[in-house]
Design an enzyme around this catalytic site. Structure first.
Site, short mmCIF file in Angstrom:
data_model
loop_
_atom_site.label_atom_id
_atom_site.label_comp_id
_atom_site.label_asym_id
_atom_site.label_seq_id
_atom_site.Cartn_x
_atom_site.Cartn_y
_atom_site.Cartn_z
N GLU A 1 -34.65 -33.71 32.83
CA GLU A 1 -34.47 -32.96 34.07
C GLU A 1 -33.31 -31.98 34.01
OE1 GLU A 1 -35.58 -37.22 35.52
OE2 GLU A 1 -34.48 -36.31 33.87
N ASP B 1 -27.84 -0.71 9.97
CA ASP B 1 -27.71 0.55 9.26
C ASP B 1 -26.44 0.49 8.42
OD1 ASP B 1 -28.07 3.08 8.35
OD2 ASP B 1 -27.94 4.07 10.30
N ASP C 1 -27.51 1.90 17.26
CA ASP C 1 -26.70 2.62 18.25
C ASP C 1 -27.29 3.93 18.71
OD1 ASP C 1 -26.41 4.10 15.98
OD2 ASP C 1 -24.21 4.11 15.97
N ASP D 1 -33.10 4.07 17.31
CA ASP D 1 -33.10 2.63 17.02
C ASP D 1 -33.82 1.81 18.08
OD1 ASP D 1 -31.63 2.76 14.62
OD2 ASP D 1 -29.76 2.95 15.73
N ASN E 1 -37.66 -45.53 26.63
CA ASN E 1 -37.77 -46.18 27.93
C ASN E 1 -39.18 -46.12 28.49
OD1 ASN E 1 -35.09 -46.87 27.95
ND2 ASN E 1 -34.43 -45.08 29.12
N ASN F 1 -31.88 -42.45 36.20
CA ASN F 1 -31.99 -41.07 35.70
C ASN F 1 -30.83 -40.20 36.20
OD1 ASN F 1 -34.31 -41.61 34.31
ND2 ASN F 1 -35.70 -40.77 35.86
N ASP G 1 -28.45 -38.32 33.81
CA ASP G 1 -28.41 -36.85 33.91
C ASP G 1 -26.99 -36.34 34.14
OD1 ASP G 1 -31.11 -36.76 33.55
OD2 ASP G 1 -31.60 -36.59 35.67
#
Length: 856
Positions: free
Chosen positions: A299, A342, A604, A608, A672, A697, A701
């Site tokens: 979660e 480059d 740049d 490109d 589990n 949980n 968590d």
């Protein structure tokens, strides 16, 4: 493409003469009147590029729901609400909301940082305007956004080209247009109608200059043909982006998501059918079935991933000036195993330095450099040039004293047609004699030398060998002439004596060698994609210590002859790709990705953009063209490999923590779930109540948030951090089954140890014992599986260690606490703890053995 005043693209059709262009634009060499300029400004609009519309925070938040894990969690939350498991639904939907808010906030902050980088570097342009039709033109500065098609502008050294223009007159003009074409050297421009140029399409036409370029040397007068959104720069910026392929992060997350989705879709039906068949239970087990499915789901993954990436991106922005525009790109740069870049500005600085000076016999001769430096110095002084070009500057740096040792009387400056420059010196010790020193292109100089054909070919071969080694070559020749008062011209450049050659190489970037070594030691292969000669790129790689195999060079011509399958096989062992166009770069990157590599590209310029979009992660320096910054995922403080190394370290840090979280969480959850499935079939009651599953949980968590703040083992930073679904599945199988065995052993302990007298006590004690054992095993998993080889040895306890300890304390403290009865738990009799310890100790040993076996 935009259209000019006459309706044609950029205001001109290739091949037109100056008079045709002026006529089509309804202007002349004297420029527009102020009134006409005002009318055209109203017609064509301001000379500004179209503004990029920023994505709103709310839209980014909604877009975050497309993340597979987030979508799965949202569905589970809705299912939980449908079966009235309001606690589970509330927690899950809260996690979904937190994840979306965190991700949207991080990306919105990056967008705002990028927007602040957009700034005009020039605000005015020099324009010829007339107050009225019969008045003389006046040269004045006008705001850049007030330029219109038909304006006549003047350009000088250092000026930015303010719009797309057609040259009317030019003197020694060279222009940097790397933002458009990627060419490292300044390009010669000429106003002549017969100058067609070569290569790079319209950008290679010497008559044209374009918005996005800048004047290196010389001066010019030009007429504006297109402004704002109608320029070629704007067309490249606003062209169709196409649908971007899934990045490495997207592919990994989708792979892991589908593994979990299959498990989660399979689990509830299995629980319901098994309980109905063996225990006669019906839909009353649905909340438990949903809880089991939720128990398998990580979660916290969307929240933890977002927190890990956001923390890394924030740290990079604060300490290194690196802006991560798309949070998953930080993971991608950490997973990157191939970096394409480059040569110019990255491996080398954008300026040459003198390598050697060779006499006509091919041996070192410092006198040749002295002649060349004298030519550079006096051409600069007598031709009234504002500053030396890059080659002349390199000559003067190498021999400053020799350059001023002579006295000069005249100079014929360099021009792009004859490709020579000549300085006329007073010959030392010989009154009445002048010495012409000619420097320039090898073939142009040799054609003017008094040599037989065999000697001329030998000199050309000497220059060709130097060029093949990646060096730039200048030829030097001299001639003595009787002194005279009238001026010298290009017609005097004949009957020369060939003196020799000066070779120049690209100056290496000061941090490149160390940064490349660090990248290669970290498992990143560097590949050079350049438009330059292959010898130039090879020379830079050799000087920087980049290994290039004998067959590790590929030119664009060979790339065109290969199929996609052939190219995918060849790119693995190729280091240098030379003479590349933007399309070649994008195709090479796609071939690398097809071969299973995670590819980054550093670019740049406007040219490109296709490669930036094709890569898993596109990188651009802060001073890149605006469109390149917009198309990049990561914006660097400078075009420096050291900054990339820092970004890679941050990405691997985040990726290592995410991978550790997944291994720990999924292996524990899988064990589990397997145990709960068996227990549901073997026991006359539910092995754990939905509220207990939710509480367990929530505790697990909350403890796992510590992974976002953990410092992974140094070994994690020494290799790409890649999430591989199949490898993760193998890991889960081993560790998940071990966890399930521990849970089943706990069942045996709870069944065999004497307990309460009633079935109710039996059920409550079972729930309490398994609740405690589950949290203790999860704490052991967190502590023993965090990081890689070596675990926490030799290091102070980190946040994960403290979180694991807190989880263990909760597991022991909750059942006997006042919260226990609320959850249906009770205090365990002391007799339970010894058998539980007997289960946990072998479990911890098994974890350590399995981890050691996996690491070896």
């Amino acid at each position: 493409m935009g259209r000019g005043a006459d309706g044609s693209r950029s205001g001109e059709r290739p091949g037109r003469g100056v008079l045709e262009v002026l006529r089509a634009l309804e202007t002349g060499p004297r420029g527009l009147t102020e009134a006409e300029a005002g009318r055209r400004l109203a017609r064509f609009g301001d000379n500004v590029l179209p503004a990029r519309r920023e994505v709103s925070w709310a839209r980014l938040c909604v877009r975050s729901l497309r993340d597979p894990f987030t979508a799965v969690l949202a569905c589970l939350g809705l299912v939980s609400a449908a079966v009235s498991a309001w606690g589970t639904a509330s927690v899950i939907l809260l996690l979904v909301a937190v994840s979306c808010v965190l991700r949207a906030t991080g990306e919105h902050r990056a967008d705002r940082s990028t927007a602040r980088l957009r700034e005009l570097v020039a605000t005015t342009a020099t324009v010829l305007r007339r107050p009225r039709e019969d008045a003389e033109p006046v040269s004045r500065e006008v705001p850049l956004d007030e330029l219109v098609p038909g304006d006549v502008v003047r350009l000088g050294p250092g000026d930015l080209v303010p719009a797309d223009v057609r040259l009317l007159r030019a003197s020694g003009l060279t222009v940097h247009q790397s933002a458009l074409t990627g060419e490292s050297a300044a390009v010669a421009k000429d106003a002549g109608d017969l100058s067609d140029g070569t290569g790079n399409g319209v950008f290679g036409k010497p008559r044209y200059c374009f918005l996005g370029s800048s004047v290196a040397t010389g001066s010019a007068t030009a007429v504006v043909t297109a402004t704002g959104a109608r320029t070629r720069f704007a067309a490249a910026q606003g062209g169709p982006a196409g649908r971007r392929e899934a990045s490495a992060f997207d592919r990994s997350v989708h792979g892991i998501s589908w593994i979990l989705i299959r498990f989660m879709l399979l689990t509830p039906p299995l629980v319901l059918m098994a309980n109905a068949a063996l225990r006669g239970r019906g839909l009353e087990t649905l909340p438990f079935a949903v809880a089991v499915a939720v128990g398998l789901t990580p979660e916290m993954l969307p929240v933890l991933v977002t927190v890990c990436l956001a923390r890394g991106a924030s740290l990079l922005a604060r300490t290194r000036g690196v802006i991560v525009k798309r949070l998953p790109a930080l993971h991608d740069i950490g997973a990157m195993d191939v970096l394409c870049l480059d040569k110019t500005g990255t491996l080398t600085r954008d300026r040459p330095v003198v390598d050697r000076s060779l006499g006509a016999d091919g041996r070192d001769d410092p006198e040749v450099l002295r002649w060349a430096a004298a030519n550079a110095w006096w051409t600069l002084q007598l031709a009234d040039l504002p500053r030396p070009d890059a080659l002349d500057e390199a000559l003067l740096d190498a021999d400053t004293d020799g350059a001023t040792a002579y006295d000069a009387v005249a100079a014929v400056p360099f021009d792009p047609v004859r490709r020579l420059a000549t300085a006329v010196l007073r010959t030392p010790g010989r009154l009445g004699t002048h010495t012409l020193v000619v420097k320039g292109d090898v073939h142009c100089v040799l054609d003017r030398c008094a040599l037989d054909e065999a000697e001329r070919e030998r000199c050309r071969a000497l220059a060709a060998r130097a060029a093949d080694e990646g060096l730039r070559v200048l030829a030097v020749a001299t001639a003595e002439r009787p002194a005279r008062a009238r001026g010298y011209t290009a017609a005097d450049e004949h009957g020369l004596v060939f003196r020799g050659l000066v070779t120049l190489r690209d100056a290496l970037a000061p941090t490149a060698a160390d940064a490349l070594r660090d990248l290669m030691d970290g498992g990143v292969t560097v590949k050079v994609l350049t438009g330059d000669h292959p010898g130039t790129a090879l020379r830079a790689c050799r000087d920087l210590g980049v290994p290039v195999p004998a067959d590790g060079v590929l030119t664009a011509g060979r790339v065109d002859a290969l199929t996609d399958a052939e190219l995918s096989g060849l790119v693995r062992r190729t280091t240098v790709f030379a003479r590349c166009t933007p399309e070649h770069k994008a195709r090479i990157i796609q071939a690398l990705r097809a071969g299973g590599h995670t590819v980054g590209f550093l670019g740049d310029g406007v040219n490109d953009l296709p490669a930036l979009r094709a890569a898993d992660v596109g990188l651009a320096p802060r001073d890149a063209a605006d469109v390149a910054r917009e198309g990049a995922d990561v914006v660097l403080a400078g075009k420096d490999l050291t900054a990339i190394a820092h970004a890679i370290a941050a990405g691997r840090h985040a990726g290592g923590n995410i991978a550790t979280y997944l291994r720990v969480t999924l292996s524990s959850n899988l064990g589990n779930v397997v145990a709960m499935l068996f227990a549901g079939l073997l026991l006359p009651f539910l092995p754990m109540l939905p509220a207990q599953v939710l509480a367990q949980n929530l505790c697990f968590d909350a403890a796992q948030l510590a992974f976002a703040h953990d410092r992974p083992h140094p070994s994690v930073l020494r290799r790409p951090a890649v999430l591989r679904p199949r490898a993760l599945l193998r890991f889960l199988t081993g560790f998940g089954l071990l966890n399930a065995v521990a849970d089943l052993a706990t069942f045996g302990v709870l069944a065999l140890v004497p307990n309460g007298s009633g079935s109710g006590d039996d059920e409550t004690l079972f729930h309490s014992g398994w609740f405690t054992e589950n949290l203790l095993t999860q704490a052991l998993v967190m502590f023993l599986l965090r990081g890689d080889r070596g675990g926490g040895r030799g290091r102070r306890p980190g946040p994960v260690s403290w979180a694991a300890l807190a989880l263990a304390v909760i597991g022991l403290a909750v059942p006997p606490s006042p919260l226990g009865p609320v959850l249906g738990l009770t205090a365990l009799p002391p007799v339970y703890y010894l058998p539980l310890t007997a289960v946990l100790v072998p479990y911890a040993v098994g974890l350590a053995v399995l981890r050691r076996h996996r690491d070896t």
